[in-house]
Design a protein around this motif. Sequence first.
Motif, PDB file in Angstrom:
ATOM      1  N   LYS A 100       2.470   4.145   7.724  1.00 37.80           N
ATOM      2  CA  LYS A 100       0.806   4.496   7.611  1.00 37.80           C
ATOM      3  C   LYS A 100       0.771   5.786   7.841  1.00 37.80           C
ATOM      4  CE  LYS A 100       0.009  -0.342   8.428  1.00 37.80           C
ATOM      5  NZ  LYS A 100      -0.935  -0.952   9.467  1.00 37.80           N
ATOM      6  N   VAL A 154      -3.340  -3.140  -4.931  1.00 44.07           N
ATOM      7  CA  VAL A 154      -4.460  -4.259  -4.109  1.00 44.07           C
ATOM      8  C   VAL A 154      -5.134  -4.176  -3.046  1.00 44.07           C
ATOM      9  CG1 VAL A 154      -1.932  -5.751  -4.472  1.00 44.07           C
ATOM     10  CG2 VAL A 154      -2.583  -5.078  -2.111  1.00 44.07           C
ATOM     11  N   ASP A 155      -5.872  -4.758  -2.643  1.00 40.80           N
ATOM     12  CA  ASP A 155      -7.343  -4.465  -2.116  1.00 40.80           C
ATOM     13  C   ASP A 155      -7.773  -5.980  -1.001  1.00 40.80           C
ATOM     14  OD1 ASP A 155      -9.221  -3.878  -0.227  1.00 40.80           O
ATOM     15  OD2 ASP A 155     -10.019  -2.718  -1.551  1.00 40.80           O
ATOM     16  N   ARG A 156      -7.821  -6.373  -0.097  1.00 38.69           N
ATOM     17  CA  ARG A 156      -8.522  -7.707   0.995  1.00 38.69           C
ATOM     18  C   ARG A 156      -8.150  -7.053   1.990  1.00 38.69           C
ATOM     19  NH1 ARG A 156      -9.354 -13.895  -0.447  1.00 38.69           N
ATOM     20  NH2 ARG A 156     -11.262 -13.697  -0.330  1.00 38.69           N
ATOM     21  N   MET A 157      -9.104  -7.451   2.878  1.00 43.33           N
ATOM     22  CA  MET A 157      -8.636  -7.391   4.430  1.00 43.33           C
ATOM     23  C   MET A 157      -8.302  -8.714   4.588  1.00 43.33           C
ATOM     24  SD  MET A 157     -11.330  -4.871   5.150  1.00 43.33           S
ATOM     25  CE  MET A 157     -11.505  -2.885   4.833  1.00 43.33           C
ATOM     26  N   LYS A 188      -4.037  -4.570  15.268  1.00 45.85           N
ATOM     27  CA  LYS A 188      -3.688  -4.639  13.980  1.00 45.85           C
ATOM     28  C   LYS A 188      -3.179  -3.890  12.739  1.00 45.85           C
ATOM     29  CE  LYS A 188      -1.459  -8.050  10.575  1.00 45.85           C
ATOM     30  NZ  LYS A 188      -1.878  -7.414   9.286  1.00 45.85           N
ATOM     31  N   VAL A 189      -4.470  -3.816  12.844  1.00 48.42           N
ATOM     32  CA  VAL A 189      -4.721  -1.990  11.333  1.00 48.42           C
ATOM     33  C   VAL A 189      -3.876  -0.732  12.589  1.00 48.42           C
ATOM     34  CG1 VAL A 189      -5.844  -0.811  10.079  1.00 48.42           C
ATOM     35  CG2 VAL A 189      -7.041  -3.186  10.591  1.00 48.42           C
ATOM     36  N   ARG A 244      -1.635   7.252   4.042  1.00 46.44           N
ATOM     37  CA  ARG A 244      -2.825   7.610   4.454  1.00 46.44           C
ATOM     38  C   ARG A 244      -3.153   8.777   3.974  1.00 46.44           C
ATOM     39  NH1 ARG A 244      -3.673   1.787   7.356  1.00 46.44           N
ATOM     40  NH2 ARG A 244      -2.303   0.393   5.670  1.00 46.44           N
ATOM     41  N   HIS A 250      -9.315   3.161   7.331  1.00 48.49           N
ATOM     42  CA  HIS A 250      -9.186   1.943   8.163  1.00 48.49           C
ATOM     43  C   HIS A 250      -8.216   2.348   9.924  1.00 48.49           C
ATOM     44  CE1 HIS A 250      -8.510  -2.326   7.765  1.00 48.49           C
ATOM     45  NE2 HIS A 250      -9.306  -3.101   8.108  1.00 48.49           N
ATOM     46  N   ASN A 304       1.060  -1.607  -0.268  1.00 50.82           N
ATOM     47  CA  ASN A 304      -0.246   0.120  -0.085  1.00 50.82           C
ATOM     48  C   ASN A 304       0.859   1.375  -0.275  1.00 50.82           C
ATOM     49  OD1 ASN A 304      -2.979  -1.091  -0.206  1.00 50.82           O
ATOM     50  ND2 ASN A 304      -2.204  -1.319   2.497  1.00 50.82           N
ATOM     51  N   LEU A 306     -10.142   4.542   1.679  1.00 49.12           N
ATOM     52  CA  LEU A 306      -9.797   2.568   2.523  1.00 49.12           C
ATOM     53  C   LEU A 306      -8.810   2.907   3.447  1.00 49.12           C
ATOM     54  CD1 LEU A 306     -10.495  -0.860   1.310  1.00 49.12           C
ATOM     55  CD2 LEU A 306      -9.460  -0.467   2.664  1.00 49.12           C
ATOM     56  N   ASN A 307      -7.959   3.178   3.512  1.00 51.40           N
ATOM     57  CA  ASN A 307      -6.863   2.488   4.219  1.00 51.40           C
ATOM     58  C   ASN A 307      -6.603   3.333   5.593  1.00 51.40           C
ATOM     59  OD1 ASN A 307      -5.008   1.575   1.318  1.00 51.40           O
ATOM     60  ND2 ASN A 307      -5.528  -0.021   3.869  1.00 51.40           N
ATOM     61  N   HIS A 356     -11.374  -8.861  12.218  1.00 53.92           N
ATOM     62  CA  HIS A 356     -10.175  -7.626  11.730  1.00 53.92           C
ATOM     63  C   HIS A 356      -9.581  -6.520  13.249  1.00 53.92           C
ATOM     64  CE1 HIS A 356      -7.746  -6.194   8.056  1.00 53.92           C
ATOM     65  NE2 HIS A 356      -6.733  -6.294   8.900  1.00 53.92           N
ATOM     66  N   LYS A 380      -7.801   4.605  -3.052  1.00 55.72           N
ATOM     67  CA  LYS A 380      -7.672   3.067  -2.619  1.00 55.72           C
ATOM     68  C   LYS A 380      -6.908   3.890  -0.916  1.00 55.72           C
ATOM     69  CE  LYS A 380      -6.952  -1.068   0.048  1.00 55.72           C
ATOM     70  NZ  LYS A 380      -5.117  -1.981  -0.012  1.00 55.72           N
TER      71      LYS A 380
HETATM   72  C1  CS2 Z   1      -4.461  -2.031   6.918  1.00 55.21           C
HETATM   73  C2  CS2 Z   1      -4.783  -2.716   5.484  1.00 55.21           C
HETATM   74  O1  CS2 Z   1      -3.671  -3.050   8.084  1.00 55.21           O
HETATM   75  C3  CS2 Z   1      -3.938  -2.227   7.759  1.00 55.21           C
HETATM   76  O2  CS2 Z   1      -2.713  -1.078   8.041  1.00 55.21           O
HETATM   77  O3  CS2 Z   1      -5.634  -0.524   6.096  1.00 55.21           O
HETATM   78  O4  CS2 Z   1      -3.456  -4.375   5.390  1.00 55.21           O
HETATM   79  C4  CS2 Z   1      -5.749  -3.460   4.927  1.00 55.21           C
HETATM   80  O5  CS2 Z   1      -6.565  -4.447   4.942  1.00 55.21           O
HETATM   81  C5  CS2 Z   1      -5.677  -3.754   3.238  1.00 55.21           C
HETATM   82  O6  CS2 Z   1      -5.122  -2.867   2.996  1.00 55.21           O
HETATM   83  C6  CS2 Z   1      -6.981  -3.525   2.674  1.00 55.21           C
HETATM   84  O7  CS2 Z   1      -6.620  -4.012   0.936  1.00 55.21           O
END
Ligand code: CS2
Length: 461
Positions: free
Chosen positions: A352, A200-203, A344-345, A356, A274, A158, A270-271, A340, A266
Amino acid sequence: MHLGLGAFARAHTAVFTEAAMLASGDLDWGIVGVTQRSDTVARQLAPQDGLFAVAERGEGAAPLRVVSSIVEAISGRDNPEAVVDRIAAEATKIVTLTVTEKGYRIDPRTGTLNTGDGEVRGDLDGRAPLTAIGQIVRGLQQRSSTGAGLITIVSCDNLPGNGDLTGKLVRAFAAALPAEEAEPLLAWLDANVTFPNTMVDRMVPATTAGDLDAVERELGLRDEAAVVAEPFMQWVIEDDFAAGRPQWEKAGALFSDDVAAWETAKLRLLNASHSLLAYLGLAAEKATISDAVAEDAFYTAARRMMHEDVLPTITLPDGLDAEGYCAQVLGRFANPALGHTTAKVGSDGSQKIGLRLLSTVRGSLDAGREPRWAALAVAAWMRHVATTPAAELNDPLAEELRAALPAVRSADTVVPSLLGCRSIFDAGLASDARFAGLLTHWYRIIDTHGLDGLRNEINHG
Ligand code: CS2
């Protein structure tokens, strides 16, 4: 070759590759996976012939799937020479990587390879390489001398412009070698290696003992390398492959010339949300992202950050509908079956938040707007750093952060102290009074008024 054989790679790259092979009938591919710092996954996969199960969790989950695209798993820590030999082998056409942000060893001040990093130095000094960039360059160097031919390096992390960035880091490593090695290698890289950008994208959460037991019940076999993932998966790739590739489009990957716009969308939608939910969740003792987004005020904060701070500062790729994308992302966060964790995130925040969140902060301030919600996320991260016991902060810059923190911790002392960390905040951002004001405001609310104060301020402030 795949460098960084974590849960994400198994649930994403390996699945896409197997699905592409099955859909196209082109069965000549196989993945040699390399674990980086820990050898656990290599040890788990070896006695299983590389086979592992992917268990989708949540609405629309497909049946359990056993994935067979990994043909060999090696521990990079224990067999660094084998990694170099495999990259150099003529049969190797592509090296993909998921080594996380910190695995690239970037100097945040220069945006290029941190040649002062002890591990990078070790690799430059000629030991069998242990860093991802060192492994790649030493493999390519060997390849250049044996005439094994063209190859493609595909970053799947990412990072904005992940392919261009990886190319830059590889060249920086090569350029730091003695001149008689550097010059021919740099010329060879230009003629033989491509670095396509990808999104790439998948949780994919970390697999728990409970997940392994559940898979065992479904599969009737013990699978130590099983992974769980949300049903959604996406891969957008620039079609710049020097030596062929699996037909990933047959597995649903999108080939695009506009990967940068996909990646920016993304990362910042998203991130970023997150991370916002992770730090708000940690402050309010919510263990998972789905628990955090179930809190109305946190859902509102994430939604408003996307709409008010992020969308006005980015250009979406053609074909991406803003409203639909944001709603889909929030829906994915709410998946209660995924587990999740906010911890962890929330890990590796120093690596990050710049990509982000601070990108959005900068874009908003430059346009004369207040990045209210992105600042909330950064303030919540600051509070997480200031209130987590030193030994528990999961961040490669934990030492530096700890050294920066004041003895007495309040909004007025923590915000300026952490803003002083030049590895995270550049001088321009650190001295922006509007940003500091927003951070102090939010920090104070979290610190002194807790969840009720946050709810109140988010909903009515
Ligand atoms: C999350 C990513 O742990 C993290 O920082 O934001 O791993 C997130 O789950 C993936 O980028 C989703 O594609």
